[in-house]
Write a protein that holds these residues in place. Structure first.
Motif, PDB file in Angstrom:
ATOM      1  N   ARG A   1       0.843  -1.195   0.000  1.00 40.44           N
ATOM      2  CA  ARG A   1       0.000   0.000   0.000  1.00 40.44           C
ATOM      3  C   ARG A   1       0.882   1.250   0.000  1.00 40.44           C
ATOM      4  NH1 ARG A   1      -3.393   0.391   4.782  1.00 40.44           N
ATOM      5  NH2 ARG A   1      -4.319   2.048   3.539  1.00 40.44           N
ATOM      6  N   GLY A   2       0.246   2.379  -0.305  1.00 39.84           N
ATOM      7  CA  GLY A   2       0.930   3.663  -0.184  1.00 39.84           C
ATOM      8  C   GLY A   2       2.056   3.835  -1.192  1.00 39.84           C
TER       9      GLY A   2
ATOM     10  N   THR B   1       5.155   3.021  -1.037  1.00 37.25           N
ATOM     11  CA  THR B   1       6.057   1.876  -1.208  1.00 37.25           C
ATOM     12  C   THR B   1       5.505   0.945  -2.287  1.00 37.25           C
ATOM     13  OG1 THR B   1       6.310   2.099   1.174  1.00 37.25           O
ATOM     14  CG2 THR B   1       7.507   0.307   0.135  1.00 37.25           C
TER      15      THR B   1
ATOM     16  N   GLY C   1       2.284  -6.605   5.258  1.00 39.13           N
ATOM     17  CA  GLY C   1       1.347  -5.546   5.653  1.00 39.13           C
ATOM     18  C   GLY C   1       0.327  -6.081   6.640  1.00 39.13           C
TER      19      GLY C   1
ATOM     20  N   THR D   1      -2.899  -5.380   6.607  1.00 43.92           N
ATOM     21  CA  THR D   1      -4.250  -5.502   6.033  1.00 43.92           C
ATOM     22  C   THR D   1      -4.549  -6.943   5.629  1.00 43.92           C
ATOM     23  OG1 THR D   1      -4.045  -3.267   5.162  1.00 43.92           O
ATOM     24  CG2 THR D   1      -5.753  -4.648   4.179  1.00 43.92           C
TER      25      THR D   1
ATOM     26  N   VAL E   1       4.952  -5.831  11.057  1.00 46.37           N
ATOM     27  CA  VAL E   1       6.420  -5.903  11.078  1.00 46.37           C
ATOM     28  C   VAL E   1       6.975  -5.793  12.510  1.00 46.37           C
ATOM     29  CG1 VAL E   1       6.930  -3.448  10.747  1.00 46.37           C
ATOM     30  CG2 VAL E   1       8.426  -5.130   9.714  1.00 46.37           C
TER      31      VAL E   1
ATOM     32  N   PRO F   1       6.887   0.650  14.224  1.00 45.67           N
ATOM     33  CA  PRO F   1       6.977   0.050  12.882  1.00 45.67           C
ATOM     34  C   PRO F   1       8.291   0.387  12.192  1.00 45.67           C
ATOM     35  CG  PRO F   1       4.973   1.372  13.087  1.00 45.67           C
ATOM     36  CD  PRO F   1       5.726   1.544  14.345  1.00 45.67           C
TER      37      PRO F   1
ATOM     38  N   PHE G   1      12.819   3.783   4.088  1.00 50.29           N
ATOM     39  CA  PHE G   1      11.984   4.942   3.766  1.00 50.29           C
ATOM     40  C   PHE G   1      11.931   5.850   4.997  1.00 50.29           C
ATOM     41  CE2 PHE G   1       9.167   3.952  -0.138  1.00 50.29           C
ATOM     42  CZ  PHE G   1      10.271   3.430  -0.795  1.00 50.29           C
TER      43      PHE G   1
ATOM     44  N   TYR H   1       7.532  10.898  14.994  1.00 46.40           N
ATOM     45  CA  TYR H   1       7.821  10.529  13.600  1.00 46.40           C
ATOM     46  C   TYR H   1       9.224  11.007  13.205  1.00 46.40           C
ATOM     47  CZ  TYR H   1       6.863  10.160   8.545  1.00 46.40           C
ATOM     48  OH  TYR H   1       6.916   9.841   7.206  1.00 46.40           O
TER      49      TYR H   1
ATOM     50  N   ASN I   1      12.328   8.478  12.174  1.00 48.29           N
ATOM     51  CA  ASN I   1      13.005   8.593  10.879  1.00 48.29           C
ATOM     52  C   ASN I   1      14.486   8.896  11.046  1.00 48.29           C
ATOM     53  OD1 ASN I   1      11.019   8.139   8.717  1.00 48.29           O
ATOM     54  ND2 ASN I   1       9.914   9.759   9.792  1.00 48.29           N
TER      55      ASN I   1
ATOM     56  N   GLY J   1      10.744  13.897   0.847  1.00 47.61           N
ATOM     57  CA  GLY J   1       9.862  15.035   1.097  1.00 47.61           C
ATOM     58  C   GLY J   1       8.438  14.521   0.910  1.00 47.61           C
ATOM     59  N   PRO J   2       7.422  15.379   1.058  1.00 51.17           N
ATOM     60  CA  PRO J   2       6.047  14.907   0.927  1.00 51.17           C
ATOM     61  C   PRO J   2       5.718  14.471  -0.506  1.00 51.17           C
ATOM     62  CG  PRO J   2       6.120  17.292   1.161  1.00 51.17           C
ATOM     63  CD  PRO J   2       7.526  16.807   1.391  1.00 51.17           C
ATOM     64  N   TRP J   3       5.022  13.339  -0.602  1.00 50.27           N
ATOM     65  CA  TRP J   3       4.574  12.828  -1.903  1.00 50.27           C
ATOM     66  C   TRP J   3       3.139  13.282  -2.153  1.00 50.27           C
ATOM     67  CZ3 TRP J   3       6.094   7.919  -4.705  1.00 50.27           C
ATOM     68  CH2 TRP J   3       7.419   7.562  -4.456  1.00 50.27           C
TER      69      TRP J   3
HETATM   70  N1  NAP Z   1       3.841   9.827   1.651  1.00 47.13           N
HETATM   71  C1  NAP Z   1       4.785  10.674   1.958  1.00 47.13           C
HETATM   72  O1  NAP Z   1       4.695  11.840   1.618  1.00 47.13           O
HETATM   73  C2  NAP Z   1       6.013  10.243   2.694  1.00 47.13           C
HETATM   74  C3  NAP Z   1       7.021  11.193   2.898  1.00 47.13           C
HETATM   75  C4  NAP Z   1       8.153  10.823   3.593  1.00 47.13           C
HETATM   76  C5  NAP Z   1       8.303   9.518   4.022  1.00 47.13           C
HETATM   77  N2  NAP Z   1       7.305   8.622   3.824  1.00 47.13           N
HETATM   78  C6  NAP Z   1       7.506   7.263   4.343  1.00 47.13           C
HETATM   79  O2  NAP Z   1       7.166   6.306   3.382  1.00 47.13           O
HETATM   80  C7  NAP Z   1       6.580   5.173   4.000  1.00 47.13           C
HETATM   81  C8  NAP Z   1       5.215   4.875   3.377  1.00 47.13           C
HETATM   82  O3  NAP Z   1       4.387   6.005   3.579  1.00 47.13           O
HETATM   83  P1  NAP Z   1       2.982   6.173   2.844  1.00 47.13           P
HETATM   84  O4  NAP Z   1       2.796   7.608   2.596  1.00 47.13           O
HETATM   85  O5  NAP Z   1       2.880   5.255   1.728  1.00 47.13           O
HETATM   86  O6  NAP Z   1       1.981   5.774   4.027  1.00 47.13           O
HETATM   87  P2  NAP Z   1       0.670   4.902   3.985  1.00 47.13           P
HETATM   88  O7  NAP Z   1      -0.098   5.137   2.752  1.00 47.13           O
HETATM   89  O8  NAP Z   1       0.014   5.150   5.294  1.00 47.13           O
HETATM   90  O9  NAP Z   1       1.251   3.427   3.945  1.00 47.13           O
HETATM   91  C9  NAP Z   1       1.927   2.907   5.027  1.00 47.13           C
HETATM   92  C10 NAP Z   1       2.370   1.511   4.674  1.00 47.13           C
HETATM   93  O10 NAP Z   1       3.016   0.915   5.798  1.00 47.13           O
HETATM   94  C11 NAP Z   1       2.342  -0.299   6.123  1.00 47.13           C
HETATM   95  N3  NAP Z   1       2.463  -0.480   7.568  1.00 47.13           N
HETATM   96  C12 NAP Z   1       2.223   0.424   8.535  1.00 47.13           C
HETATM   97  N4  NAP Z   1       2.453  -0.121   9.738  1.00 47.13           N
HETATM   98  C13 NAP Z   1       2.859  -1.388   9.521  1.00 47.13           C
HETATM   99  C14 NAP Z   1       3.239  -2.449  10.358  1.00 47.13           C
HETATM  100  N5  NAP Z   1       3.277  -2.311  11.685  1.00 47.13           N
HETATM  101  N6  NAP Z   1       3.596  -3.635   9.804  1.00 47.13           N
HETATM  102  C15 NAP Z   1       3.570  -3.794   8.454  1.00 47.13           C
HETATM  103  N7  NAP Z   1       3.223  -2.806   7.612  1.00 47.13           N
HETATM  104  C16 NAP Z   1       2.859  -1.624   8.130  1.00 47.13           C
HETATM  105  C17 NAP Z   1       0.918  -0.097   5.626  1.00 47.13           C
HETATM  106  O11 NAP Z   1       0.257  -1.305   5.347  1.00 47.13           O
HETATM  107  P3  NAP Z   1      -0.899  -1.862   6.323  1.00 47.13           P
HETATM  108  O12 NAP Z   1      -1.748  -0.700   6.714  1.00 47.13           O
HETATM  109  O13 NAP Z   1      -1.587  -2.881   5.487  1.00 47.13           O
HETATM  110  O14 NAP Z   1      -0.158  -2.454   7.455  1.00 47.13           O
HETATM  111  C18 NAP Z   1       1.192   0.631   4.316  1.00 47.13           C
HETATM  112  O15 NAP Z   1       1.591  -0.301   3.339  1.00 47.13           O
HETATM  113  C19 NAP Z   1       6.493   5.481   5.476  1.00 47.13           C
HETATM  114  O16 NAP Z   1       7.577   4.880   6.133  1.00 47.13           O
HETATM  115  C20 NAP Z   1       6.613   6.988   5.528  1.00 47.13           C
HETATM  116  O17 NAP Z   1       7.195   7.415   6.718  1.00 47.13           O
HETATM  117  C21 NAP Z   1       6.164   8.953   3.175  1.00 47.13           C
END
Ligand code: NAP
Length: 447
Positions: free
Chosen positions: A20-21, A23, A42, A44, A117, A167, A190, A205, A209, A234-236
């Protein structure tokens, strides 16, 4: 020296949060480039097919309405929270299924393991044993799992901290127990620019990180043939970035990373490097945050900031002892002052420190004052350009008399002038008139 290519069609990549997300978007893009093998982790669950009432419903409002009807039919309370929870479960399951389908369409092999995880390592090992037996040895890890629980620090609960910290940090530790770095060709973490720059409501957070960033350096040092990189995204335009967060970034003039470009960047990181390399361990991707300049027009002002200093809260001071007692390093006092000045005037940056005097210093003995006062008097202001303070730190002694510890002048600027490196001759080498150039110390790794 160039080692072997990091990734081939035989590579097995373990990806936490990979279904999801952002990744998931990266994994799909990677599979398009190299249809290799993936195990995605994951929380879910996707074992049961989607309920019929949730099928063919791309519209969020309509799906929520159907969720409400469903809860009511099951004689459950259709509270807004219950509806939102059910709605999210459905959307999460759909997202996982869409990701798996998109990866399989590339010809890549993928297995999804419904696993937290942060579960005990034995559970992870047990659950992953089957996929590993079927797919082979794990050669790469992408650790993308992450969650948010934004709240200002004074309102944070231990639960918020655990939700956000574990996590990332326990997750990494667990993954490396399942597949130690010594067996990996690459490890991608990440992380976030928030670890680097901080963000309101995201103290936990930021910490999580930043731990990933530092862990990356340590893992690389211990496993030089593994390509280790912590990406401070940075933010996506995707994933955990909510519309509110997007608005906040826009206010700070920060553009978000387009999903396709971000995923492409990750693919490049993995496909264009080799196992033996001297690539940076930590990279920041995206635009650096900027802050609007504070309004500094008006009268010169005076500020007083009180602080309780204790050895218990600052155990590092035990390593800075002169005679019998720990002493506050002068540099800590100076950076305390500079940092407070910056916090008073967001958008301005510490530029210069002049006339620094250590008067009484601060000694952690039986006379240590209960509180220390940082007094800042503005002495010059040029709106939009610069602000200058006369600063001093003082306390009261047992008789109520002021005791002055440090004083200095601090200048903050809105725009930093370009940095110059002075080529100072530090010391003449024996038998020649030539000295060591100051610049060389920054270039040869000494500093
Ligand atoms: N989006 C951004 O702008 C951004 C910016 C900087 C860094 N990041 C980093 O990128 C990563 C993904 O972010 P995202 O934006 O894609 O967030 P997201 O849409 O909320 O996705 C989070 C992902 O992590 C999984 N996850 C969360 N807790 C978990 C656990 N305990 N065990 C296994 N899987 C877990 C979720 O799957 P389930 O819910 O199915 O467990 C989901 O696949 C994060 O580490 C975040 O800090 C994101």
């Amino acid at each position: 020296m160039v080692g072997k290519t990091l990734i081939t069609p035989d590579t097995l990549v373990l990806v936490s949060g990979g279904a999801r997300g952002i990744t998931a978007q990266c994994v799909i893009k990677l599979a398009h480039h190299i249809p290799c093998k993936f195990i995605l982790l994951g929380r879910t669950p996707v074992n049961d097919p989607l309920p019929e009432w949730a099928l063919d419903c791309p519209d969020d409002a309509e799906l929520k309405r159907r969720a409400m009807t469903r809860l009511t039919t099951e004689a459950k309370k259709a509270t807004p929270q219950a509806v939102e929870k059910l709605f999210r479960q459905i959307r999460a399951q759909q997202e996982v299924e869409t990701t798996l389908q998109a990866i399989r369409q590339t010809g890549a092999v993928v297995e999804y393991v419904n696993l937290d995880v942060t579960a005990p390592v034995q559970t992870l090992q047990k659950e992953l044993a089957g996929p590993v037996q079927r797919l082979g040895k794990i050669n790469g890890i992408i650790h993308g799992a992450g969650t948010l629980s934004d709240r200002r620090i004074e309102k944070k609960t231990i639960q918020d901290f655990e939700t956000v910290f574990t996590p990332k940090v326990d997750g990494l530790r667990n993954l490396l127990k399942v597949a130690p770095a010594g067996q990996l060709d690459f490890l991608v973490l990440f992380s976030s620019v928030v670890g680097f720059f901080g963000n309101i409501g995201q103290a936990d957070y930021a910490m999580a990180n930043e731990v990933l960033n530092k862990a990356a350096y340590q893992i690389k040092r211990d496993n030089p043939t593994c390509h280790v990189v912590s990406i401070d995204w940075g933010p996506w335009d995707f994933g955990m970035v909510t519309p509110e967060l997007k608005r906040a970034f826009a206010e700070r003039d920060m553009t978000v990373i387009p999903t396709d470009a971000g995923a492409e960047m990750l693919v490049k990181e993995i496909t264009s490097h080799h196992t033996v390399n001297d690539q940076p361990v930590q990279i920041v991707v995206g635009q650096l945050p900027t802050r609007a300049a504070s309004d500094i027009s008006g009268e010169l002002q005076r500020f007083e900031i009180r602080r309780h200093l204790s050895l218990d809260a600052n155990p590092f001071l035990l390593d800075h002892q002169i005679g019998l007692y720990p002493v506050l390093p002068a540099t800590c006092a100076a950076s305390w002052i500079a940092s407070v000045c910056e916090q008073l005037f967001p958008g301005f940056t510490f530029y210069q420190l002049e006339d620094f005097k250590v008067l009484k210093g601060i000694v952690f003995d039986e006379n240590l004052a209960h509180e220390h006062i940082l007094e800042l008097n503005e002495i010059e202001k040029v709106p939009g350009e610069k602000v200058k303070f006369a600063a001093r730190i003082w306390s009261k002694n047992k008789n109520g008399r002021p005791l002055y510890h440090y004083s200095l002048i601090v200048t903050l600027l809105r725009e930093m002038p370009p940095t110059t490196i002075h080529n100072v001759n530090l010391q003449p080498s024996a038998g020649t008139n030539e000295g060591i150039l100051g610049k060389a110390l920054y270039e040869d790794g000494t500093l």
